[in-house]
Write a protein that holds these residues in place. Structure first.
Motif, PDB file in Angstrom:
ATOM      1  N   SER A   1      22.214  18.873  46.996  1.00 50.88           N
ATOM      2  CA  SER A   1      23.432  18.505  46.277  1.00 50.88           C
ATOM      3  C   SER A   1      24.621  19.128  46.990  1.00 50.88           C
ATOM      4  CB  SER A   1      23.347  19.029  44.835  1.00 50.88           C
ATOM      5  OG  SER A   1      24.413  18.517  44.079  1.00 50.88           O
ATOM      6  N   SER A   2      25.726  18.412  46.995  1.00 54.48           N
ATOM      7  CA  SER A   2      26.946  18.939  47.610  1.00 54.48           C
ATOM      8  C   SER A   2      27.750  19.602  46.501  1.00 54.48           C
ATOM      9  CB  SER A   2      27.708  17.767  48.246  1.00 54.48           C
ATOM     10  OG  SER A   2      28.901  18.194  48.824  1.00 54.48           O
ATOM     11  N   ALA A   3      27.593  20.920  46.399  1.00 59.87           N
ATOM     12  CA  ALA A   3      28.096  21.651  45.219  1.00 59.87           C
ATOM     13  C   ALA A   3      29.603  21.897  45.286  1.00 59.87           C
ATOM     14  CB  ALA A   3      27.332  22.954  45.070  1.00 59.87           C
ATOM     15  N   ASP A   4      30.339  20.801  45.372  1.00 59.50           N
ATOM     16  CA  ASP A   4      31.795  20.910  45.470  1.00 59.50           C
ATOM     17  C   ASP A   4      32.440  19.883  44.537  1.00 59.50           C
ATOM     18  OD1 ASP A   4      31.324  18.428  46.618  1.00 59.50           O
ATOM     19  OD2 ASP A   4      31.748  19.063  48.643  1.00 59.50           O
ATOM     20  N   PHE A   5      31.755  19.531  43.478  1.00 57.03           N
ATOM     21  CA  PHE A   5      32.113  18.331  42.736  1.00 57.03           C
ATOM     22  C   PHE A   5      32.018  18.593  41.232  1.00 57.03           C
ATOM     23  CE2 PHE A   5      31.244  13.554  42.276  1.00 57.03           C
ATOM     24  CZ  PHE A   5      32.354  13.130  42.986  1.00 57.03           C
ATOM     25  N   ALA A   6      32.815  19.528  40.747  1.00 61.77           N
ATOM     26  CA  ALA A   6      32.813  19.816  39.304  1.00 61.77           C
ATOM     27  C   ALA A   6      33.345  18.599  38.552  1.00 61.77           C
ATOM     28  CB  ALA A   6      33.703  21.029  39.028  1.00 61.77           C
ATOM     29  N   PRO A   7      32.798  18.246  37.400  1.00 63.18           N
ATOM     30  CA  PRO A   7      31.805  18.971  36.630  1.00 63.18           C
ATOM     31  C   PRO A   7      30.355  18.539  36.909  1.00 63.18           C
ATOM     32  CG  PRO A   7      32.622  17.159  35.322  1.00 63.18           C
ATOM     33  CD  PRO A   7      33.301  17.060  36.664  1.00 63.18           C
ATOM     34  N   PHE A   8      30.084  17.931  38.051  1.00 69.26           N
ATOM     35  CA  PHE A   8      28.717  17.464  38.317  1.00 69.26           C
ATOM     36  C   PHE A   8      27.879  18.513  39.035  1.00 69.26           C
ATOM     37  CE2 PHE A   8      31.182  13.705  37.541  1.00 69.26           C
ATOM     38  CZ  PHE A   8      30.367  13.009  36.682  1.00 69.26           C
ATOM     39  N   GLU A   9      28.471  19.129  40.081  1.00 66.37           N
ATOM     40  CA  GLU A   9      27.761  20.204  40.778  1.00 66.37           C
ATOM     41  C   GLU A   9      28.770  21.145  41.398  1.00 66.37           C
ATOM     42  OE1 GLU A   9      26.047  17.083  41.490  1.00 66.37           O
ATOM     43  OE2 GLU A   9      27.740  16.225  42.557  1.00 66.37           O
ATOM     44  N   PHE A  10      28.618  22.417  41.082  1.00 63.22           N
ATOM     45  CA  PHE A  10      29.501  23.437  41.648  1.00 63.22           C
ATOM     46  C   PHE A  10      28.879  24.801  41.415  1.00 63.22           C
ATOM     47  CE2 PHE A  10      31.416  24.996  37.619  1.00 63.22           C
ATOM     48  CZ  PHE A  10      31.033  23.977  36.752  1.00 63.22           C
ATOM     49  N   GLN A  11      29.437  25.789  42.112  1.00 65.10           N
ATOM     50  CA  GLN A  11      28.978  27.157  41.892  1.00 65.10           C
ATOM     51  C   GLN A  11      30.095  27.896  41.188  1.00 65.10           C
ATOM     52  OE1 GLN A  11      27.707  27.494  46.108  1.00 65.10           O
ATOM     53  NE2 GLN A  11      25.994  28.667  45.293  1.00 65.10           N
ATOM     54  N   GLY A  12      29.728  28.645  40.148  1.00 67.17           N
ATOM     55  CA  GLY A  12      30.734  29.352  39.368  1.00 67.17           C
ATOM     56  C   GLY A  12      31.410  30.444  40.175  1.00 67.17           C
ATOM     57  N   ALA A  13      32.592  30.849  39.718  1.00 66.88           N
ATOM     58  CA  ALA A  13      33.350  31.874  40.429  1.00 66.88           C
ATOM     59  C   ALA A  13      32.610  33.205  40.381  1.00 66.88           C
ATOM     60  CB  ALA A  13      34.735  32.008  39.818  1.00 66.88           C
ATOM     61  N   ASP A  14      32.000  33.509  39.238  1.00 63.92           N
ATOM     62  CA  ASP A  14      31.379  34.827  39.103  1.00 63.92           C
ATOM     63  C   ASP A  14      29.869  34.829  39.330  1.00 63.92           C
ATOM     64  OD1 ASP A  14      33.205  34.216  36.425  1.00 63.92           O
ATOM     65  OD2 ASP A  14      31.062  33.771  36.228  1.00 63.92           O
ATOM     66  N   SER A  15      29.265  33.633  39.384  1.00 69.85           N
ATOM     67  CA  SER A  15      27.842  33.633  39.733  1.00 69.85           C
ATOM     68  C   SER A  15      27.609  32.514  40.719  1.00 69.85           C
ATOM     69  CB  SER A  15      26.986  33.415  38.491  1.00 69.85           C
ATOM     70  OG  SER A  15      26.756  32.043  38.303  1.00 69.85           O
ATOM     71  N   ASN A  16      26.623  32.696  41.567  1.00 70.51           N
ATOM     72  CA  ASN A  16      26.350  31.670  42.569  1.00 70.51           C
ATOM     73  C   ASN A  16      25.480  30.559  42.026  1.00 70.51           C
ATOM     74  OD1 ASN A  16      27.875  32.632  44.590  1.00 70.51           O
ATOM     75  ND2 ASN A  16      26.247  33.869  45.510  1.00 70.51           N
ATOM     76  N   GLU A  17      25.134  30.668  40.764  1.00 68.44           N
ATOM     77  CA  GLU A  17      24.220  29.694  40.178  1.00 68.44           C
ATOM     78  C   GLU A  17      24.835  28.288  40.211  1.00 68.44           C
ATOM     79  OE1 GLU A  17      21.950  28.533  36.235  1.00 68.44           O
ATOM     80  OE2 GLU A  17      23.165  30.346  36.093  1.00 68.44           O
TER      81      GLU A  17
END
Ligand code: ARG
Length: 266
Positions: A45-61
């Motif tokens: 997944s290309s985790a740059d696409f909120a709200p579908f896929e992203f990494q939170g500011a405080d956790s890498n989840e």
């Protein structure tokens, strides 16, 4: 001694049989996949696409609608999922080379992509919109983008559409977040991107320096992509999706990320 050996062998055999049994339940792994009994599905997944896929500011989840959906699908299929962050334009090649089993990344089902990969049933209805700076009153429709500078994410349907606009200068960025940075920096006149992502960006960042123009330019549906011809995995994904829609889990995930029950995304 002989008895112990026998016992050990029996134990080993039952483990092997158990693993093989689980393998049946898991994805259809072809020769390019590492193991025929692996129980973990590799997700890209290309985790740059909120709200579908992203990494939170405080956790890498990995967070987002797609991430919750694929985890729920994995659970339904009885497999673990391992999420890998891969640039959007690298997802189809990663499926083709067998580096990942599944791509879930707000990926629109298009005829062109259907030549390259297999898709699940549609799971979310989307489409493109334009974003401009709040004080821009010249761009009110797609037609107004003629001759303008436009930022898009590389490899996306937004990039394809923007390239059709006469005399437009299209700047292809690696991530969708970068397209907004270009707009805010005044390097481009507009961004062409998926509507729910543009909307989420504006609400989440309470960014009143940018605005959305008009309605959806296109109607697109997102699908989960697999290696072409892996019809077994497509079947399993569709069965899991259907189940999640029936048991209310899909609606729950939808509501978590979009704040409403799905209307046209059933
Ligand atoms: N829906 C668009 C497409 O399929 C954009 C998807 C971009 N996804 C992402 N995770 N950046 O081309």
């Amino acid at each position: 001694m002989k008895k112990i050996l026998f016992l050990c062998m029996t134990a080993l055999m039952s483990v092997a049989m158990l693993t093989a049994g689980c393998g049946d339940n898991a994805a259809d792994r072809d020769s390019s996949s590492s193991s025929s009994t692996a129980k973990t599905l590799k997700i890209g997944s290309s985790a740059d696409f909120a709200p579908f896929e992203f990494q939170g500011a405080d956790s890498n989840e990995y967070q987002g609608f797609d991430m919750d959906l694929i985890r729920a699908i994995g659970k339904e299929m009885g497999t673990d999922v391992e999420i890998n962050n891969i640039a959007f334009d690298g997802l189809i090649p990663a499926l083709q080379s067998g580096n990942i089993d599944i791509a879930i990344s707000g990926m629109s089902i298009t005829d062109e992509r259907k030549q390259q990969v297999g898709f699940s049933d549609p799971y979310y209805d989307s489409g493109l919109t334009i974003a401009v700076k709040a004080d821009n009153n010249d761009i009110n429709s797609f037609a107004d983008l003629k001759g303008k500078k436009i930022a898009v994410q590389i490899g996306t349907t937004g990039a394809e559409e923007a390239k059709k606009i006469p005399d437009a200068q299209v700047k292809e960025m690696n991530s969708s977040a970068d397209t907004f940075l270009e707009l805010k920096a005044g390097n481009v006149d507009a961004v062409v991107n998926d509507k729910p992502v543009n909307d989420y960006y504006m609400v989440k960042n309470s960014d009143n320096t940018v605005k959305r123009v008009g309605e959806k330019l296109t109607s697109e549906s997102y699908g989960i992509a697999v290696k072409k011809d892996n019809t077994k995995l497509v079947g399993e994904l569709n069965a899991a999706l259907k189940k999640l829609k029936e048991n209310g889990e899909y609606n729950k995930i939808y509501k978590k990320w979009f704040g409403t029950e799905p209307t046209d995304n059933k």
